[in-house]
Motif scaffolding. Structure first.
Motif, short mmCIF file in Angstrom:
data_model
loop_
_atom_site.label_atom_id
_atom_site.label_comp_id
_atom_site.label_asym_id
_atom_site.label_seq_id
_atom_site.Cartn_x
_atom_site.Cartn_y
_atom_site.Cartn_z
N ARG A 1 -43.42 -51.78 -9.23
CA ARG A 1 -44.08 -51.02 -8.15
C ARG A 1 -43.61 -51.60 -6.83
NH1 ARG A 1 -49.20 -51.37 -9.69
NH2 ARG A 1 -49.62 -53.21 -8.44
N ILE A 2 -43.07 -50.72 -5.98
CA ILE A 2 -42.56 -51.10 -4.67
C ILE A 2 -43.16 -50.16 -3.64
CG2 ILE A 2 -40.47 -51.25 -3.24
CD1 ILE A 2 -38.91 -52.12 -5.65
N SER A 3 -43.49 -50.70 -2.46
CA SER A 3 -44.11 -49.88 -1.42
C SER A 3 -43.42 -50.11 -0.08
CB SER A 3 -45.60 -50.19 -1.30
OG SER A 3 -45.80 -51.55 -1.00
N MET A 4 -43.59 -49.12 0.81
CA MET A 4 -43.09 -49.24 2.18
C MET A 4 -43.89 -48.32 3.08
SD MET A 4 -39.53 -47.13 2.47
CE MET A 4 -39.55 -45.33 2.45
N THR A 5 -43.91 -48.65 4.35
CA THR A 5 -44.56 -47.81 5.35
C THR A 5 -43.49 -46.97 6.04
OG1 THR A 5 -46.31 -49.44 5.68
CG2 THR A 5 -45.96 -47.83 7.46
N LEU B 1 -46.11 -45.48 1.38
CA LEU B 1 -45.63 -44.87 0.14
C LEU B 1 -45.45 -45.94 -0.92
CD1 LEU B 1 -42.96 -42.35 1.48
CD2 LEU B 1 -45.41 -41.97 1.07
N THR B 2 -45.83 -45.60 -2.14
CA THR B 2 -45.70 -46.51 -3.27
C THR B 2 -44.95 -45.81 -4.38
OG1 THR B 2 -47.78 -47.61 -2.70
CG2 THR B 2 -46.97 -47.90 -4.95
N TYR C 1 -36.16 -43.80 -17.05
CA TYR C 1 -37.30 -44.31 -16.29
C TYR C 1 -37.85 -43.22 -15.39
CZ TYR C 1 -35.77 -48.83 -17.93
OH TYR C 1 -35.42 -49.88 -18.74
N ASP C 2 -39.17 -43.07 -15.39
CA ASP C 2 -39.83 -42.15 -14.48
C ASP C 2 -40.47 -42.94 -13.35
OD1 ASP C 2 -39.13 -39.86 -15.84
OD2 ASP C 2 -41.02 -39.69 -16.91
N VAL C 3 -40.38 -42.38 -12.15
CA VAL C 3 -40.93 -43.03 -10.97
C VAL C 3 -41.79 -42.01 -10.23
CG1 VAL C 3 -40.45 -44.30 -8.85
CG2 VAL C 3 -38.83 -44.44 -10.77
N ARG C 4 -43.03 -42.35 -10.00
CA ARG C 4 -43.94 -41.51 -9.21
C ARG C 4 -44.10 -42.15 -7.84
NH1 ARG C 4 -48.88 -39.52 -12.22
NH2 ARG C 4 -47.33 -37.95 -12.71
N VAL C 5 -43.90 -41.35 -6.80
CA VAL C 5 -44.09 -41.81 -5.43
C VAL C 5 -45.37 -41.18 -4.91
CG1 VAL C 5 -43.15 -41.92 -3.09
CG2 VAL C 5 -41.60 -42.01 -5.07
N THR C 6 -46.28 -42.03 -4.44
CA THR C 6 -47.57 -41.55 -3.91
C THR C 6 -47.77 -42.10 -2.50
OG1 THR C 6 -48.72 -43.44 -4.90
CG2 THR C 6 -48.67 -41.39 -6.19
N ASN C 7 -48.68 -41.46 -1.77
CA ASN C 7 -49.05 -41.99 -0.45
C ASN C 7 -50.32 -42.82 -0.58
OD1 ASN C 7 -51.22 -40.17 -0.50
ND2 ASN C 7 -50.22 -38.70 0.88
N MET D 1 -41.84 -53.78 -0.11
CA MET D 1 -42.50 -54.92 -0.75
C MET D 1 -42.49 -54.69 -2.26
SD MET D 1 -43.49 -56.89 1.74
CE MET D 1 -44.49 -58.01 0.80
N LEU D 2 -42.07 -55.70 -3.00
CA LEU D 2 -42.14 -55.65 -4.46
C LEU D 2 -43.55 -56.08 -4.82
CD1 LEU D 2 -40.88 -55.29 -7.25
CD2 LEU D 2 -40.02 -57.63 -7.07
#
Length: 147
Positions: A43-47, A102-103, A118-124, A33-34
């Motif tokens: 910011r994009i997320s997925m399960t 996850l986002t 570009y920096d990308v942080r992935v979090t739960n 999901m955007l």
């Protein structure tokens, strides 16, 4: 649609994201999901689903990389210049687990000429850092929207 020259920076970022999302079968195929877009950020997320699990029962790193890469792509394509990845790297910090949401949050560090970082942080879902990704971009002469 409003002419590009009359769009605000936010309107332009949203319009570019709509164009990209409409043909992004990879991100959509993983039920991403955007969630947010603004110039230089996304910011994009997925399960994490069972089919994303590796032999250890954790989220396969390739799926985490794909999520981060998608956020990177949307962040660096907010200026109506088709922009591609030149180099990317990721550091995995903790495993993603089946069922985790996850986002990936991407933000622009530098944009000079045709190059960007570009920096990308992935979090739960608990806000724990799962991975840190850095992408280097390169713009092309093409645009998403007619100028």
């Amino acid at each position: 649609m409003k002419p590009v020259a009359k769009m605000s920076a936010q309107e332009l970022a949203e319009a570019c994201a709509r164009v990209m999302w409409s043909t992004d079968d990879a991100s959509q195929g993983l039920d991403m999901m955007l969630d947010y877009i603004t110039p230089g950020e996304a910011r994009i997320s997925m399960t994490v689903t069972a089919h994303m699990a590796n032999g250890h029962g954790n989220c396969h790193g390739g799926y985490i990389f794909t999520l981060a890469d998608s956020a990177f792509a949307f962040a660096c394509n907010t200026y109506n210049q088709i922009t591609v990845a030149q180099h990317c790297g990721i550091t995995y910090l903790i495993p993603g687990r089946v069922g985790d949401r996850l986002t990936a949050t991407a933000h622009e560090v530098s944009r000079q000429g045709r190059s960007g970082i570009y920096d990308v942080r992935v979090t739960n879902q608990n806000g724990d850092r799962v991975a840190e990704f850095r992408g280097h971009s390169r713009t092309t002469k093409d645009t998403h929207l007619p100028v």
